[in-house]
Design a protein around this motif. Sequence first.
Motif, PDB file in Angstrom:
ATOM      1  N   VAL A 324       0.869  -1.178   0.000  1.00  8.78           N
ATOM      2  CA  VAL A 324       0.000   0.000   0.000  1.00  8.78           C
ATOM      3  C   VAL A 324       0.903   1.224   0.000  1.00  8.78           C
ATOM      4  N   SER A 325       0.463   2.291  -0.702  1.00 12.27           N
ATOM      5  CA  SER A 325       1.295   3.491  -0.722  1.00 12.27           C
ATOM      6  C   SER A 325       0.446   4.735  -0.909  1.00 12.27           C
ATOM      7  N   ASN A 326       0.860   5.815  -0.282  1.00 12.02           N
ATOM      8  CA  ASN A 326       0.265   7.106  -0.625  1.00 12.02           C
ATOM      9  C   ASN A 326       0.646   7.424  -2.069  1.00 12.02           C
ATOM     10  N   PRO A 327      -0.167   8.232  -2.747  1.00  9.02           N
ATOM     11  CA  PRO A 327       0.113   8.488  -4.164  1.00  9.02           C
ATOM     12  C   PRO A 327       1.308   9.416  -4.370  1.00  9.02           C
ATOM     13  N   TYR A 328       2.020   9.201  -5.457  1.00  6.20           N
ATOM     14  CA  TYR A 328       3.090  10.124  -5.855  1.00  6.20           C
ATOM     15  C   TYR A 328       2.504  11.195  -6.771  1.00  6.20           C
ATOM     16  N   PHE A 329       1.673  10.732  -7.708  1.00  6.27           N
ATOM     17  CA  PHE A 329       1.087  11.674  -8.662  1.00  6.27           C
ATOM     18  C   PHE A 329      -0.123  12.350  -8.040  1.00  6.27           C
ATOM     19  N   GLY A 330      -0.519  13.448  -8.624  1.00  6.26           N
ATOM     20  CA  GLY A 330      -1.631  14.203  -8.059  1.00  6.26           C
ATOM     21  C   GLY A 330      -1.072  15.224  -7.088  1.00  6.26           C
ATOM     22  N   ALA A 331      -1.965  15.990  -6.489  1.00  7.66           N
ATOM     23  CA  ALA A 331      -1.523  17.045  -5.583  1.00  7.66           C
ATOM     24  C   ALA A 331      -0.852  16.433  -4.359  1.00  7.66           C
ATOM     25  N   PRO A 332       0.204  17.087  -3.848  1.00  2.00           N
ATOM     26  CA  PRO A 332       0.836  16.563  -2.638  1.00  2.00           C
ATOM     27  C   PRO A 332      -0.161  16.396  -1.495  1.00  2.00           C
ATOM     28  N   ARG A 333      -1.233  17.187  -1.531  1.00  3.82           N
ATOM     29  CA  ARG A 333      -2.253  17.096  -0.476  1.00  3.82           C
ATOM     30  C   ARG A 333      -2.931  15.737  -0.471  1.00  3.82           C
ATOM     31  N   LEU A 344      -1.416  -0.870  -3.895  1.00  6.20           N
ATOM     32  CA  LEU A 344      -0.656  -0.693  -5.137  1.00  6.20           C
ATOM     33  C   LEU A 344      -1.351  -1.431  -6.277  1.00  6.20           C
ATOM     34  N   PRO A 345      -1.148  -0.994  -7.521  1.00  8.07           N
ATOM     35  CA  PRO A 345      -1.791  -1.671  -8.653  1.00  8.07           C
ATOM     36  C   PRO A 345      -1.468  -3.173  -8.648  1.00  8.07           C
ATOM     37  N   GLY A 346      -2.484  -3.979  -8.833  1.00  9.29           N
ATOM     38  CA  GLY A 346      -2.296  -5.430  -8.883  1.00  9.29           C
ATOM     39  C   GLY A 346      -2.303  -6.102  -7.525  1.00  9.29           C
ATOM     40  N   VAL A 347      -2.318  -5.312  -6.447  1.00 10.08           N
ATOM     41  CA  VAL A 347      -2.278  -5.889  -5.099  1.00 10.08           C
ATOM     42  C   VAL A 347      -3.674  -5.784  -4.475  1.00 10.08           C
ATOM     43  N   GLY A 348      -4.179  -6.914  -3.976  1.00  9.79           N
ATOM     44  CA  GLY A 348      -5.484  -6.908  -3.315  1.00  9.79           C
ATOM     45  C   GLY A 348      -5.309  -6.731  -1.815  1.00  9.79           C
ATOM     46  N   TYR A 412      -8.369   4.818   1.076  1.00  5.70           N
ATOM     47  CA  TYR A 412      -7.139   4.966   1.877  1.00  5.70           C
ATOM     48  C   TYR A 412      -7.166   4.067   3.100  1.00  5.70           C
ATOM     49  N   LEU A 413      -6.042   3.373   3.306  1.00 10.21           N
ATOM     50  CA  LEU A 413      -5.923   2.475   4.458  1.00 10.21           C
ATOM     51  C   LEU A 413      -5.217   3.205   5.605  1.00 10.21           C
TER      52      LEU A 413
END
Length: 526
Positions: A324-333, A344-348, A412-413
């Motif tokens: 699991v990860s916070n997003p890199y792309f998009g607003a830093p907020r 993450l993509p592909g991860v359940g 969001y987890l």
Amino acid sequence: MTKNRNLYALIEGRMPRDPAAVCIETPDGLVYSYRDLHYGSARIAGWLASLGLAADADGAPPRIAVQVEKSPEAVMLYLAALRAGFAYVPLNTAYQSAEIEYFLNDVKPGVFVCTPQRLPQLAPLAQKAGCTRVVTLGERRDGSLLEAAAPFADRFATVPRAAADLAAILYTSGTTGRSKGAMLSHGNLSSNALVLDEFWGFREERDAGGRDVLLHALPIFHVHGLFVALHAALLAGASIVFHPKFDPRQVVAALPRSTVFMGVPTFYTRLLAERQFDRRACSHMRLFVSGSAPLLAETFEAFRRRTGHTILERYGMSETVMLVSNPYFGAPRERIAATVGVPLPGVGVRVVRDDGSACDVGEIGKVEVRGPNVFSGYWRMPEKTAEEFTADGWFRTGDVGCFGGEGRPDSYLTLVGRSKDLIISGGYNVYPKEIEGYIDALPGVVESAVIGLPHPDFGEAVAAVVVGSRDAPPVPEAIVEKLRGQIANFKVPKRVWVVDELPRNAMGKVQKNLLRERYAAAFGVA
Ligand code: MLC
């Protein structure tokens, strides 16, 4: 012909077009190109292959157990193990003889590599575990490994591997006190590296003609420093500024020419204590990643105020690499403090109740994961493996959390606790059960309870509450002294209290929560 799924084949395929491109730089001025790494790892792989070690009867490849200090040659050794088809077993440099002895007996390596200094102490243990090929690697290109590898060619055809084939075994201490070796395959590691390449913007940076510079200050015997950081840099064709250990001053000095940094929360609190650590030092940075332990919202906010950068917090573990990860792309907020982000993509990832049914959004439950990143099981522990997976194939992480809730997006987890008794100190996992076993065996000890307490530097610190015998109770200093020779320093309690009895509930179970409350302020955290 089927594709070679050996992780090294992926790394080799991604090498920069110019093989003279810098791969690793050390603070004392040594520079290694991608070609140097490729040739150096070929020589070691050639030596490993020449040993003629066969797979075990059950098909397990030969293992190479390694306890060495961080150096570019140690990276070559890891890559060589991949290339030669060995399973790489990295061991924390803090481990003491008793711990090493256990790992060697459990994993039965064909080759053991240690530092020249520890050879006299460790070689007999390796031999007792049936390993006769013991070589050394020092921090300064010294030791018998490089001598043994020197005559071998600087070309080596990477051994073909399928995605499911074993690439590494990472030992994680267990709730029962016995460490378990998490078996990770070439496919686990490759899939995760490819996902992060995309998700954390390495590919975008490359496509835009940039070249990332990873400032690497983590140890290279755990998932974070060995897999997440190194694989990301190698797949990106980045250059790596390679610090032998985390030193905040050195990091601040090297930051202005770096673009990516990865660390545990302790790294970030220590950096914030440096006056020179400011916007200017971070002006070329594009990404700060935090993981391996919870990042406090205060640290996240203080970091943003001081540097203008938003730390990206992500969640992983030895058994699953990153999930699991916070997003890199998009607003830093969109990076939200105190959450670990989205699967993450592909991860359940799912959050379930005790009966296995799915929790609602905002409802706290047990976190489970499934995907190409998830390990195949614990080394030679089929029962333990079966216990940790659900009938429908999801891995029980032992973490407790929820999706969404309190104004957070549903995807969001947030992690709120652990169902396993585990302490995370400065990014290292410590299992109380293991430490209690060592303490209980000491003279004058009746029983003990090991707990994690809030600590300003390490997040949590290990502490022990010990019941001594009536006639000869031990003194705390003696307990600490005895443990120091037996177990890694970070596992040794930083405080010990000797008491008459432990609080218990009606079932007779020790109430660790009461102990945690009683001693909560021991390390000065309110
Ligand atoms: C060192 N000490 C620790 C400690 N590290 N004690 C508790 N917890 C720790 N993490 C001990 C030292 O041995 C020393 O003991 C005393 O504390 C003070 O040491 P120090 O000089 O302040 O420590 P230092 O050497 O600077 O190390 C601190 C650190 C290091 C934060 C740099 O612990 C570190 O590199 N941590 C990163 C761990 C990591 O990579 N985790 C990733 C796991 S992978 P004494 O007795 O000699 O005074 C994973 C999966 C995932 O979890 O998702 O990433």
